[in-house]
Scaffold this motif. Sequence first.
Motif, PDB file in Angstrom:
ATOM      1  N   ILE A  55       0.827  -1.219   0.000  1.00  0.00           N
ATOM      2  CA  ILE A  55       0.000   0.000   0.000  1.00  0.00           C
ATOM      3  C   ILE A  55       0.861   1.268   0.000  1.00  0.00           C
ATOM      4  O   ILE A  55       0.591   2.187  -0.793  1.00  0.00           O
ATOM      5  CB  ILE A  55      -0.992  -0.042   1.178  1.00  0.00           C
ATOM      6  CG1 ILE A  55      -2.039  -1.133   0.889  1.00  0.00           C
ATOM      7  CG2 ILE A  55      -1.668   1.305   1.384  1.00  0.00           C
ATOM      8  CD1 ILE A  55      -3.038  -1.347   1.982  1.00  0.00           C
ATOM      9  N   ALA A 129      -4.151  -1.933  -5.945  1.00  0.00           N
ATOM     10  CA  ALA A 129      -4.265  -0.660  -5.224  1.00  0.00           C
ATOM     11  C   ALA A 129      -3.841   0.495  -6.126  1.00  0.00           C
ATOM     12  O   ALA A 129      -4.496   1.551  -6.142  1.00  0.00           O
ATOM     13  CB  ALA A 129      -3.410  -0.709  -3.963  1.00  0.00           C
ATOM     14  N   ILE A 159      -5.526   8.249   1.087  1.00  0.00           N
ATOM     15  CA  ILE A 159      -5.725   7.024   1.881  1.00  0.00           C
ATOM     16  C   ILE A 159      -7.182   6.900   2.303  1.00  0.00           C
ATOM     17  O   ILE A 159      -7.780   5.820   2.238  1.00  0.00           O
ATOM     18  CB  ILE A 159      -4.797   7.045   3.112  1.00  0.00           C
ATOM     19  CG1 ILE A 159      -3.337   6.875   2.677  1.00  0.00           C
ATOM     20  CG2 ILE A 159      -5.188   5.940   4.094  1.00  0.00           C
ATOM     21  CD1 ILE A 159      -2.345   7.066   3.809  1.00  0.00           C
ATOM     22  N   ARG A 160      -7.768   8.022   2.729  1.00  0.00           N
ATOM     23  CA  ARG A 160      -9.165   7.993   3.172  1.00  0.00           C
ATOM     24  C   ARG A 160     -10.092   7.606   2.020  1.00  0.00           C
ATOM     25  O   ARG A 160     -10.993   6.777   2.171  1.00  0.00           O
ATOM     26  CB  ARG A 160      -9.554   9.352   3.738  1.00  0.00           C
ATOM     27  CG  ARG A 160     -10.869   9.341   4.518  1.00  0.00           C
ATOM     28  CD  ARG A 160     -11.201  10.725   5.057  1.00  0.00           C
ATOM     29  NE  ARG A 160     -10.134  11.254   5.891  1.00  0.00           N
ATOM     30  CZ  ARG A 160      -9.419  12.333   5.586  1.00  0.00           C
ATOM     31  NH1 ARG A 160      -9.657  12.995   4.481  1.00  0.00           N
ATOM     32  NH2 ARG A 160      -8.464  12.758   6.392  1.00  0.00           N
ATOM     33  N   GLN A 161      -9.852   8.196   0.864  1.00  0.00           N
ATOM     34  CA  GLN A 161     -10.714   7.893  -0.277  1.00  0.00           C
ATOM     35  C   GLN A 161     -10.428   6.521  -0.889  1.00  0.00           C
ATOM     36  O   GLN A 161     -11.298   5.936  -1.534  1.00  0.00           O
ATOM     37  CB  GLN A 161     -10.536   8.975  -1.354  1.00  0.00           C
ATOM     38  CG  GLN A 161     -11.056  10.343  -0.931  1.00  0.00           C
ATOM     39  CD  GLN A 161     -11.010  11.339  -2.073  1.00  0.00           C
ATOM     40  OE1 GLN A 161     -11.267  10.991  -3.215  1.00  0.00           O
ATOM     41  NE2 GLN A 161     -10.686  12.578  -1.769  1.00  0.00           N
ATOM     42  N   GLY A 162      -9.211   6.022  -0.651  1.00  0.00           N
ATOM     43  CA  GLY A 162      -8.845   4.749  -1.265  1.00  0.00           C
ATOM     44  C   GLY A 162      -9.024   3.544  -0.369  1.00  0.00           C
ATOM     45  O   GLY A 162      -8.616   2.437  -0.724  1.00  0.00           O
ATOM     46  N   ARG A 163      -9.665   3.715   0.798  1.00  0.00           N
ATOM     47  CA  ARG A 163      -9.764   2.598   1.755  1.00  0.00           C
ATOM     48  C   ARG A 163     -10.527   1.402   1.164  1.00  0.00           C
ATOM     49  O   ARG A 163     -10.212   0.251   1.450  1.00  0.00           O
ATOM     50  CB  ARG A 163     -10.405   3.063   3.056  1.00  0.00           C
ATOM     51  CG  ARG A 163     -11.806   3.624   2.918  1.00  0.00           C
ATOM     52  CD  ARG A 163     -12.251   4.239   4.254  1.00  0.00           C
ATOM     53  NE  ARG A 163     -13.615   4.721   4.221  1.00  0.00           N
ATOM     54  CZ  ARG A 163     -14.001   5.882   3.718  1.00  0.00           C
ATOM     55  NH1 ARG A 163     -13.105   6.685   3.184  1.00  0.00           N
ATOM     56  NH2 ARG A 163     -15.263   6.244   3.754  1.00  0.00           N
ATOM     57  N   PHE A 164     -11.529   1.666   0.338  1.00  0.00           N
ATOM     58  CA  PHE A 164     -12.267   0.557  -0.262  1.00  0.00           C
ATOM     59  C   PHE A 164     -11.409  -0.181  -1.290  1.00  0.00           C
ATOM     60  O   PHE A 164     -11.492  -1.405  -1.427  1.00  0.00           O
ATOM     61  CB  PHE A 164     -13.548   1.071  -0.916  1.00  0.00           C
ATOM     62  CG  PHE A 164     -14.505   1.670   0.079  1.00  0.00           C
ATOM     63  CD1 PHE A 164     -14.693   1.095   1.323  1.00  0.00           C
ATOM     64  CD2 PHE A 164     -15.208   2.817  -0.232  1.00  0.00           C
ATOM     65  CE1 PHE A 164     -15.566   1.651   2.249  1.00  0.00           C
ATOM     66  CE2 PHE A 164     -16.082   3.374   0.680  1.00  0.00           C
ATOM     67  CZ  PHE A 164     -16.261   2.788   1.927  1.00  0.00           C
ATOM     68  N   PHE A 166      -8.205  -0.462  -1.074  1.00  0.00           N
ATOM     69  CA  PHE A 166      -7.259  -1.263  -0.288  1.00  0.00           C
ATOM     70  C   PHE A 166      -7.915  -2.573   0.175  1.00  0.00           C
ATOM     71  O   PHE A 166      -7.294  -3.630   0.155  1.00  0.00           O
ATOM     72  CB  PHE A 166      -6.779  -0.469   0.923  1.00  0.00           C
ATOM     73  CG  PHE A 166      -6.038   0.788   0.566  1.00  0.00           C
ATOM     74  CD1 PHE A 166      -5.293   0.880  -0.597  1.00  0.00           C
ATOM     75  CD2 PHE A 166      -6.078   1.885   1.401  1.00  0.00           C
ATOM     76  CE1 PHE A 166      -4.613   2.029  -0.935  1.00  0.00           C
ATOM     77  CE2 PHE A 166      -5.398   3.059   1.078  1.00  0.00           C
ATOM     78  CZ  PHE A 166      -4.665   3.125  -0.093  1.00  0.00           C
ATOM     79  N   LEU A 167      -9.161  -2.477   0.612  1.00  0.00           N
ATOM     80  CA  LEU A 167      -9.861  -3.686   1.061  1.00  0.00           C
ATOM     81  C   LEU A 167     -10.028  -4.675  -0.089  1.00  0.00           C
ATOM     82  O   LEU A 167      -9.854  -5.883   0.091  1.00  0.00           O
ATOM     83  CB  LEU A 167     -11.232  -3.312   1.621  1.00  0.00           C
ATOM     84  CG  LEU A 167     -11.290  -2.960   3.103  1.00  0.00           C
ATOM     85  CD1 LEU A 167     -12.706  -2.554   3.496  1.00  0.00           C
ATOM     86  CD2 LEU A 167     -10.832  -4.132   3.957  1.00  0.00           C
ATOM     87  N   GLN A 236     -16.725  -3.046   3.442  1.00  0.00           N
ATOM     88  CA  GLN A 236     -16.685  -2.038   2.386  1.00  0.00           C
ATOM     89  C   GLN A 236     -17.975  -1.234   2.319  1.00  0.00           C
ATOM     90  O   GLN A 236     -17.971  -0.056   1.987  1.00  0.00           O
ATOM     91  CB  GLN A 236     -16.449  -2.697   1.025  1.00  0.00           C
ATOM     92  CG  GLN A 236     -15.021  -3.117   0.788  1.00  0.00           C
ATOM     93  CD  GLN A 236     -14.836  -3.665  -0.610  1.00  0.00           C
ATOM     94  OE1 GLN A 236     -15.705  -4.318  -1.158  1.00  0.00           O
ATOM     95  NE2 GLN A 236     -13.692  -3.403  -1.191  1.00  0.00           N
TER      96      GLN A 236
END
Length: 238
Positions: A55, A129, A159-164, A166-167, A236
């Motif tokens: 990540i 990612a 990072i906040r917008q990409g958390r989904f 990343f999951l 998610q």
Amino acid sequence: MPRNGARKNEMAYILDGLKHGLAILLPPSREILQIVFLSLIVSGSATLLAAAAAIPAALLLALREFRGKRFLVGAINTALAVPAVLIGLLVYGLVSRRGPLGTLALLFTPGAMIMAQALLAFPLITALALAALKGIARDARDLALSLGANRLQLALAVIRQGRFAFLTALIAGFSRVIGETGMTLMVGGNIKGQTRVLTTAISLETMKGNFEIGIALGIVLLLVALVINIALQWAQGK
């Protein structure tokens, strides 16, 4: 007619194996529970270890422009095509007695299995990612520049917008490594009570002719993958 009779016998053989396999799981033995637990520990640890490196690497490649970036992206995409058995061979060479990490005595331990699975998952998590972050980073950079944000604030926004994303990458990485057999067998050894996980146990029992036990463990592997994927998909949606 004889051909139809043979097909019925073949189907009866498979259905009988499935019936006995389900019977073995009700309730599951202590050995099966131990195999499931070790599988989750090894593949879960490998996925998290790979994500800890993948990540940040994806964020760096998505947010920064630097010389050699195209080469690195190409290398990661190329690594996706590397057969798992070659990664197993590399890790075996590293941790074997005469290898550079031989003094750590990792061969045929869960540690070697985690190392190999993490190497297998790293390019997959990074590539997924990065693909998702490209659009996010572009939009976030424009917004951050308009608001006067610094690099750290930009990274946190991505990072906040990409958390989904990343999951999703974690789901794909975990699914990839928990179903791997040859590489895990090569560095783990399939030692009962120590390094035996679901895939290696399925392979062993099927080769021994214990088809119903192989089916039982296959059902467990399928259920584990489904439950974890459903849980992450649910996360998610939160």
